[in-house]
Design a protein around this motif. Structure first.
Motif, mmCIF file in Angstrom:
data_model
loop_
_atom_site.group_PDB
_atom_site.id
_atom_site.type_symbol
_atom_site.label_atom_id
_atom_site.label_comp_id
_atom_site.label_asym_id
_atom_site.label_seq_id
_atom_site.Cartn_x
_atom_site.Cartn_y
_atom_site.Cartn_z
ATOM 1 N N LEU A 8 0.844 -1.209 0.000
ATOM 2 C CA LEU A 8 0.000 0.000 0.000
ATOM 3 C C LEU A 8 0.873 1.250 0.000
ATOM 4 O O LEU A 8 0.619 2.206 -0.736
ATOM 5 N N ALA A 9 1.907 1.210 0.841
ATOM 6 C CA ALA A 9 2.794 2.375 0.952
ATOM 7 C C ALA A 9 3.459 2.673 -0.389
ATOM 8 O O ALA A 9 3.549 3.825 -0.808
ATOM 9 N N LYS A 10 3.890 1.610 -1.081
ATOM 10 C CA LYS A 10 4.533 1.799 -2.396
ATOM 11 C C LYS A 10 3.541 2.393 -3.382
ATOM 12 O O LYS A 10 3.846 3.343 -4.087
ATOM 13 N N ASP A 39 -3.150 -8.831 -3.642
ATOM 14 C CA ASP A 39 -3.622 -7.720 -4.482
ATOM 15 C C ASP A 39 -5.091 -7.392 -4.222
ATOM 16 O O ASP A 39 -5.479 -6.217 -4.225
ATOM 17 N N GLN A 40 -5.892 -8.419 -3.984
ATOM 18 C CA GLN A 40 -7.323 -8.162 -3.704
ATOM 19 C C GLN A 40 -7.477 -7.372 -2.399
ATOM 20 O O GLN A 40 -8.286 -6.451 -2.318
ATOM 21 N N VAL A 41 -6.675 -7.733 -1.401
ATOM 22 C CA VAL A 41 -6.778 -7.029 -0.112
ATOM 23 C C VAL A 41 -6.321 -5.572 -0.283
ATOM 24 O O VAL A 41 -6.978 -4.637 0.180
ATOM 25 N N VAL A 42 -5.215 -5.397 -1.022
ATOM 26 C CA VAL A 42 -4.688 -4.039 -1.238
ATOM 27 C C VAL A 42 -5.737 -3.180 -1.959
ATOM 28 O O VAL A 42 -6.015 -2.043 -1.543
ATOM 29 N N ASP A 43 -6.354 -3.733 -3.013
ATOM 30 C CA ASP A 43 -7.351 -2.964 -3.769
ATOM 31 C C ASP A 43 -8.531 -2.570 -2.885
ATOM 32 O O ASP A 43 -9.034 -1.445 -2.950
ATOM 33 N N ILE A 102 -8.536 -2.153 0.316
ATOM 34 C CA ILE A 102 -8.148 -1.121 1.301
ATOM 35 C C ILE A 102 -8.047 0.249 0.618
ATOM 36 O O ILE A 102 -8.454 1.269 1.187
ATOM 37 N N ILE A 103 -7.552 0.261 -0.627
ATOM 38 C CA ILE A 103 -7.480 1.541 -1.345
ATOM 39 C C ILE A 103 -8.887 2.122 -1.516
ATOM 40 O O ILE A 103 -9.109 3.318 -1.324
ATOM 41 N N LEU A 105 -11.371 1.646 0.507
ATOM 42 C CA LEU A 105 -11.791 2.144 1.828
ATOM 43 C C LEU A 105 -11.148 3.505 2.124
ATOM 44 O O LEU A 105 -11.796 4.410 2.645
ATOM 45 N N ILE A 106 -9.858 3.637 1.768
ATOM 46 C CA ILE A 106 -9.168 4.906 2.016
ATOM 47 C C ILE A 106 -9.853 6.018 1.220
ATOM 48 O O ILE A 106 -10.146 7.095 1.733
ATOM 49 N N LYS A 107 -10.146 5.703 -0.064
ATOM 50 C CA LYS A 107 -10.779 6.717 -0.926
ATOM 51 C C LYS A 107 -12.119 7.138 -0.354
ATOM 52 O O LYS A 107 -12.469 8.315 -0.357
ATOM 53 N N SER A 108 -12.870 6.166 0.159
ATOM 54 C CA SER A 108 -14.199 6.521 0.688
ATOM 55 C C SER A 108 -14.068 7.406 1.921
ATOM 56 O O SER A 108 -14.915 8.257 2.178
ATOM 57 N N LYS A 109 -12.992 7.227 2.677
ATOM 58 C CA LYS A 109 -12.774 8.062 3.876
ATOM 59 C C LYS A 109 -12.265 9.449 3.507
ATOM 60 O O LYS A 109 -12.480 10.413 4.237
ATOM 61 N N GLU A 110 -11.514 9.511 2.394
ATOM 62 C CA GLU A 110 -10.910 10.790 2.017
ATOM 63 C C GLU A 110 -11.939 11.774 1.440
ATOM 64 O O GLU A 110 -11.696 12.952 1.391
ATOM 65 N N GLN A 111 -13.076 11.188 0.947
ATOM 66 C CA GLN A 111 -14.067 12.055 0.286
ATOM 67 C C GLN A 111 -14.760 12.975 1.278
ATOM 68 O O GLN A 111 -14.983 12.606 2.411
#
Ligand code: CDP
Ligand code: CDP
Length: 218
Positions: A23-25, A203-207, A209-210, A212-218
């Motif tokens: 995720l960090a990368k 990769d499925q877990v990373v996607d 989480i991304i 989830l992050i996007k939904s929080k950032e909105q």
């Protein structure tokens, strides 16, 4: 405290380090592996032959510098990233991390490192103790057999030969010690999202989480 703070907790082999570092990368964020810090303290204690059972032995933490930067862990500026991953450390790290003195010292360092920027921190008490104010808290899990299978595969790739049953027992023992200790036990924060990764690829877990992050950032 600017930036997004993502806290990832869960038991051994649930995928915390791998997923946090990917995720960090992908996001260009900073990843801090707090397990590496507890492992470093264990390495130092073993190398210096202190009495591991005695909390006062860990006073050495007053005089050494533990640092996590660019995905590497250092004791007094010496990179010990490889030395902290072995059976001996696996065996003793839960004992070392059960002492409140050790936890207090490491939590202080961890809190300093999250001051600025977008941070992904993984461990056992990140959502509950280190970053209770995190923007997103995840609790990764997977069946113990699956977690042991993942570890076993890693060990085989390194040329270490272990019985799968031995790996299952080692993980169960560490989970039990980490979950039952008095000080900051491993547990899901009430506001954390639990994600069972047993049947998901990295990769499925990373996607997920991304998203989830996007939904929080909105
Ligand atoms: O990678 P693995 O799940 O095997 O373990 P780790 O994350 O490297 O953590 C090693 C050990 O450090 C754990 O089993 C815990 O005993 C301790 N730990 C902790 O108490 N609190 C943390 N925030 C991180 C790790
Ligand atoms: O940090 P933690 O102990 O939670 O787990 P890890 O060291 O990141 O992951 C343990 C092993 O499981 C690694 O070899 C990962 O590549 C693998 N893994 C997997 O195969 N599938 C997942 N969904 C997550 C991790």
């Amino acid at each position: 405290m600017g930036g997004f703070k993502l806290a990832i907790d869960g038991p051994a082999g649930s995928g915390k380090s791998t997923i946090s570092s990917l995720l960090a990368k992908k996001l260009g964020w900073t990843h801090i592996d707090t397990g590496a810090m507890y492992r470093a303290v264990t390495l130092y204690a073993l190398n210096n032959k202190v009495n591991l059972e005695d909390e006062t032995s860990y006073k050495f933490l007053e005089n050494i510098k533990i640092e996590y930067k660019n995905n590497r862990i250092y004791i007094d500026n010496v990179d010990v990233s490889e030395d902290i991953r072995n059976e001996q450390i696996n065996k003793y790290v839960s004992l070392v991390s059960s002492f409140s003195y050790v936890r207090k010292k490491l939590v202080e360092i961890q809190k300093e490192t999250i001051q600025n920027g977008n941070i992904i921190m993984d461990g056992r008490d990140i959502g509950t103790v280190v970053i209770p104010e995190a923007d997103l808290k995840l609790f990764l899990t997977a069946h113990v057999e699956e977690r042991a299978k993942r570890r076993h595969k890693e060990q085989k790739q390194k040329g270490d030969v272990h019985e799968i049953n031995q790996v299952i027992e080692e993980i169960k023992l560490r989970d039990s010690k980490d979950s039952t200790r008095k000080e900051s036990p491993l547990r899901k924060a009430s506001d954390a999202i639990e994600f069972d990764t047993t049947n998901y690829t990295i990769d499925q877990v990373v996607d997920k989480i991304i998203e989830l992050i996007k939904s929080k950032e909105q």
